[in-house]
Motif scaffolding. Sequence first.
Motif, PDB file in Angstrom:
ATOM      1  N   TYR A   1     -13.015   9.558 -12.152  1.00 26.90           N
ATOM      2  CA  TYR A   1     -12.188   9.859 -10.980  1.00 26.90           C
ATOM      3  C   TYR A   1     -12.723   9.148  -9.739  1.00 26.90           C
ATOM      4  O   TYR A   1     -11.945   8.691  -8.898  1.00 26.90           O
ATOM      5  N   GLU A   2     -14.036   9.063  -9.627  1.00 26.71           N
ATOM      6  CA  GLU A   2     -14.610   8.319  -8.503  1.00 26.71           C
ATOM      7  C   GLU A   2     -14.140   6.865  -8.534  1.00 26.71           C
ATOM      8  O   GLU A   2     -13.720   6.307  -7.510  1.00 26.71           O
ATOM      9  N   ALA A   3     -14.204   6.260  -9.709  1.00 25.58           N
ATOM     10  CA  ALA A   3     -13.789   4.862  -9.837  1.00 25.58           C
ATOM     11  C   ALA A   3     -12.289   4.709  -9.572  1.00 25.58           C
ATOM     12  O   ALA A   3     -11.858   3.739  -8.929  1.00 25.58           O
ATOM     13  N   PHE A   4     -11.502   5.648 -10.038  1.00 25.88           N
ATOM     14  CA  PHE A   4     -10.050   5.597  -9.861  1.00 25.88           C
ATOM     15  C   PHE A   4      -9.684   5.683  -8.379  1.00 25.88           C
ATOM     16  O   PHE A   4      -8.898   4.886  -7.862  1.00 25.88           O
ATOM     17  N   ILE A   5     -10.275   6.651  -7.692  1.00 29.75           N
ATOM     18  CA  ILE A   5      -9.975   6.857  -6.272  1.00 29.75           C
ATOM     19  C   ILE A   5     -10.482   5.689  -5.431  1.00 29.75           C
ATOM     20  O   ILE A   5      -9.787   5.203  -4.536  1.00 29.75           O
ATOM     21  N   GLN A   6     -11.693   5.212  -5.724  1.00 29.30           N
ATOM     22  CA  GLN A   6     -12.216   4.051  -5.005  1.00 29.30           C
ATOM     23  C   GLN A   6     -11.337   2.826  -5.219  1.00 29.30           C
ATOM     24  O   GLN A   6     -11.114   2.026  -4.297  1.00 29.30           O
ATOM     25  N   GLY A   7     -10.826   2.679  -6.437  1.00 32.05           N
ATOM     26  CA  GLY A   7      -9.959   1.542  -6.732  1.00 32.05           C
ATOM     27  C   GLY A   7      -8.680   1.578  -5.917  1.00 32.05           C
ATOM     28  O   GLY A   7      -8.247   0.556  -5.371  1.00 32.05           O
ATOM     29  N   LEU A   8      -8.065   2.757  -5.816  1.00 33.43           N
ATOM     30  CA  LEU A   8      -6.866   2.896  -4.989  1.00 33.43           C
ATOM     31  C   LEU A   8      -7.181   2.616  -3.528  1.00 33.43           C
ATOM     32  O   LEU A   8      -6.423   1.941  -2.824  1.00 33.43           O
ATOM     33  N   ASP A   9      -8.314   3.143  -3.066  1.00 31.43           N
ATOM     34  CA  ASP A   9      -8.707   2.966  -1.665  1.00 31.43           C
ATOM     35  C   ASP A   9      -8.963   1.495  -1.348  1.00 31.43           C
ATOM     36  O   ASP A   9      -8.497   0.972  -0.324  1.00 31.43           O
ATOM     37  N   ARG A  10      -9.679   0.816  -2.217  1.00 31.83           N
ATOM     38  CA  ARG A  10      -9.998  -0.597  -1.976  1.00 31.83           C
ATOM     39  C   ARG A  10      -8.762  -1.485  -2.013  1.00 31.83           C
ATOM     40  O   ARG A  10      -8.750  -2.564  -1.403  1.00 31.83           O
ATOM     41  N   ALA A  11      -7.734  -1.034  -2.707  1.00 34.08           N
ATOM     42  CA  ALA A  11      -6.484  -1.796  -2.754  1.00 34.08           C
ATOM     43  C   ALA A  11      -5.653  -1.582  -1.496  1.00 34.08           C
ATOM     44  O   ALA A  11      -4.583  -2.188  -1.348  1.00 34.08           O
TER      45      ALA A  11
ATOM     46  N   MET B   1       0.850  -1.199   0.000  1.00 38.71           N
ATOM     47  CA  MET B   1       0.000   0.000   0.000  1.00 38.71           C
ATOM     48  C   MET B   1       0.877   1.237   0.000  1.00 38.71           C
ATOM     49  O   MET B   1       2.084   1.171   0.260  1.00 38.71           O
ATOM     50  N   ALA B   2       0.260   2.390  -0.329  1.00 41.54           N
ATOM     51  CA  ALA B   2       1.032   3.626  -0.438  1.00 41.54           C
ATOM     52  C   ALA B   2       0.157   4.818  -0.113  1.00 41.54           C
ATOM     53  O   ALA B   2      -1.077   4.715  -0.055  1.00 41.54           O
ATOM     54  N   LYS B   3       0.810   5.950   0.084  1.00 38.00           N
ATOM     55  CA  LYS B   3       0.114   7.227   0.186  1.00 38.00           C
ATOM     56  C   LYS B   3       0.129   7.866  -1.201  1.00 38.00           C
ATOM     57  O   LYS B   3       1.208   8.113  -1.762  1.00 38.00           O
ATOM     58  N   VAL B   4      -1.055   8.126  -1.746  1.00 38.64           N
ATOM     59  CA  VAL B   4      -1.167   8.608  -3.122  1.00 38.64           C
ATOM     60  C   VAL B   4      -1.914   9.931  -3.157  1.00 38.64           C
ATOM     61  O   VAL B   4      -3.036  10.037  -2.629  1.00 38.64           O
ATOM     62  N   LEU B   5      -1.312  10.936  -3.760  1.00 41.76           N
ATOM     63  CA  LEU B   5      -1.992  12.207  -4.001  1.00 41.76           C
ATOM     64  C   LEU B   5      -2.593  12.174  -5.400  1.00 41.76           C
ATOM     65  O   LEU B   5      -1.901  11.847  -6.373  1.00 41.76           O
ATOM     66  N   VAL B   6      -3.875  12.502  -5.508  1.00 44.81           N
ATOM     67  CA  VAL B   6      -4.572  12.554  -6.797  1.00 44.81           C
ATOM     68  C   VAL B   6      -5.142  13.957  -6.983  1.00 44.81           C
ATOM     69  O   VAL B   6      -5.836  14.467  -6.092  1.00 44.81           O
TER      70      VAL B   6
END
Length: 390
Positions: free
Chosen positions: A25-35, A1-6
């Motif tokens: 963007y919603e799907a992208f951010i949710q995807g990062l969060d769920r990972a 996992m990582a800290k990601v700025l979008v």
Amino acid sequence: MAKVLVAFYNGVSDEKNPSAMPVFYEAFIQGLDRAGNQVMVYSHAAFGIDFGEIDIQTRDSILNFEPDLCIVFNNCFYDLAEVVECPIIIYEVDSPRYFSNKENIRRNPERYLYFIFQEDSRAILKENFEISDNRIFYAPFFSEVYADTAMEQTTNISFIGSLFYLGNTNIFESFIQQNPSEQERAMMASCLKDLRENPQVTATELIYKHNITSELVARHMDLSQLLMMMSREKRLRVLSAVADLGLELYGTENWGNTYFEDSRLNMSYNSKKVYSIQHNQNIYNKSKIGINVSHLQATSGFPWRVMDIMASNACLVTDYHEDFKRLFGNIPIPTYESELEAYEVCRQLIKDESRRKEIVLQCQEVIENKYRFRHLLPRLEEYSGITLHV
């Protein structure tokens, strides 16, 4: 996992939902969060501008977050090259023509990684910014929309998208109001014809090719705005052509406050706020056809709308893009080259339900097997060198 700025341009505004943002963007951010990642999000209403020096509050907030990776869509944010030490991805969603902070990129092109959704952008990045080919990565869009077979299809055709805004000063309107000569009109017409055929052409190339000796014409070679204007014209023509077949139109508010010399199109507009994954999913699933009318700068590639429609129960009808063959193989996606052809393709599909359903099933299958966020995540990890899953 990582800290990601979008960070990204957000044209969505909803008083009932301060966190509103476009579906991708919603799907992208949710995807990062769920990972399993921690995501810091900056969205704003500034498009295609240079951001200048970062303010102290934003800088301190980013430094306190200590990102492992920054993803800036269209480079539409403050330049982070001197703020962070981690990798910075400039992620194309429109075209390099609309990137912010272009001079910052030219001064330090190797500081960034570049994700493109269409291969045509690779040459532009190399020629205009002197970016090494090994820092440019192809990453097609994905969809997190899902089909709902229980939903009744009550709409013939739907379209979700913007009516492109031409700014407070319409460059073409300004040109016409200067009372150009017949020769100057011919020069401008030649440039517009070339721009339609090759949206990646530069103003300098047009001026030399057509021997533009008129200062008036040269002064109005704002290709970003001219492309926006012609994309708007194309969208209006195609959607007007299919309106009589039963069109439901959603998107930016200027669809409802502008008269297009075609009352059928105005009457098709639904002012409901539509932006989220759920909104898009519901509308496409209740539609027999989801139509795509791309902006001109999407040449070999195409908008994320295409994959959202393909993932749903709607049948995609679209202008043609070279990457269809590369990404989707032999799926017989219905395409058009003119507004008259768009009308005829839609009319036939509405009549032929078995053909429509067959195309829909093939589209759903390829999205599920190849173009979900879970398929993008390994590319993000490989190209950035950052682990993005638990």
